[in-house]
Design an enzyme around this catalytic site. Structure first.
Site: not given
Ligand code: GLY
Length: 355
Positions: A117, A139, A181, A230, A240, A244, A248, A251, A255, A268
């Protein structure tokens, strides 16, 4: 050395993102100061291990070497990392250390978040993309046959330690995928609601030659700006739910390009730059921005001389965008520019985009 502290509600304590460019052989001590238990497992990219394994000094430590490439970010390798941790009898006080690009950080972070955990996790990103984006914000995840990053968690590390010397051995394309990015942050800066005024577009315009030459101070300053932006976003919205989503930008269409070309033809960052250009064109078409802002954006993007991607059939792109995990059944969500460095969320139907 620059230290940025991250304060996220779900984390029990603030943690630092350290940006330095000292000798790689001095890094081990710094990394281990955050692995305060008795044992640790290092998950390291094969390429980084070949280039820097000796200098890093983890030769006689428990190491899981992960082959390079997105296809390695799979359930099988995730399970192998966990098995290794079980064999070592790592306890919750012990640590998992990720040294590599986004693939290593994502899979090791997911293993760290689920093993017993959650055990201590330390990120050492070694690509520009991982430094400015994937190592920041918690993430983690793995890919499945149904899509990328579909299994994962939000899990904050104990520390992120960036050493810009790793970037010296990135090839041009790998380096520029990170710059894709970087450019994204420039056009969303004001929406990031950072207390400090950082003016990334100016920084890029004034320093792009030094950035492309990988000048250590320019890289350190560039990474620091992107991370501050960020961090400002993820501190306000870790999961998100709202703000957040602006990360994107570029993106949705990006994508779709990646999917259409089976993740093989473009990096990417290259796809995201194309997505940013698409977003600017859409914003002009919808009268959200003045055409001069689009020309300004084109000029900033041109500084890094990204690989040009042709326009693919819009019908096919729209179909792919509808399948994106961030789309809902009737609408395709875009983050679009509405003013200088300000973006907002918009939802369009298939019809809106085709006609
Ligand atoms: N790469 C986008 C984020 O971390 O939310």
């Amino acid at each position: 050395m620059a230290n940025i502290f991250v304060n996220i509600n779900s984390s029990t304590q603030n943690y630092p993102i350290i940006i330095c460019n000292e000798d790689i052989s001095d890094l081990k001590k710094k990394i281990l100061s955050y692995a305060t238990g008795k044992k640790f497992l290092v998950v390291i990219s094969e390429k980084v291990n070949k280039l820097y394994g000796k200098a890093l000094g983890f030769e006689n430590c428990e190491k899981f070497i992960l082959k390079d490439g997105e296809k390695e970010k799979n359930f099988h390798n995730y399970q192998k990392i966990l098995n290794r941790a079980f064999k070592m009898q790592l306890s919750r006080n012990d640590a998992l250390i990720a040294i590599g690009g986004g693939v290593v950080g994502d899979i090791a972070g997911f293993a760290a978040s689920t093993y017993m955990r959650g055990i201590k996790f330390i990120q050492v990103p070694t690509t520009l993309l991982a430094c400015v984006d994937s190592s920041v914000g918690g993430k983690t995840g793995i890919d499945t046959n149904f899509g990328k990053n579909l299994i994962g968690s939000f899990y904050q590390p104990k520390a992120v330690i960036i050493n810009t010397n790793f970037l010296n051995t990135l090839d041009d394309r790998q380096f520029k995928t990170g710059l894709g990015e970087v450019v994204k942050y420039a056009f969303i800066e004001k929406s990031c609601k950072c207390e400090e005024e950082l003016n990334l577009t100016n920084f890029i315009s004034e320093n792009f030659e030094n950035i492309l030459l990988k000048n250590p101070d320019s890289l350190k300053n560039l990474i620091t700006i992107c991370i501050k932006l960020k961090v400002s976003v993820v501190q306000k919205d870790e999961k998100e739910g709202n703000l957040r989503k602006i990360l994107n930008f570029g993106h949705t269409y990006g994508h779709a390009i990646e999917k259409y070309t089976n993740y093989k033809k473009y990096t990417h960052g290259e796809a995201i730059v194309k997505g940013i250009i698409f977003a600017f064109n859409l914003a002009v078409k919808r009268n959200l921005i003045d055409i001069n802002y689009k020309y300004f954006a084109d000029d900033v993007i041109k500084k890094f001389n990204f690989k040009t991607i042709p326009d693919y059939p819009i019908e096919k792109m729209v179909k792919l965008m509808k399948m994106d995990k961030k789309a809902d059944s009737d609408y395709i969500t875009f983050i679009l520019p509405v003013d200088y460095s300000i973006v907002e969320e918009f939802k369009f139907t298939e019809k809106d985009l085709l006609y």
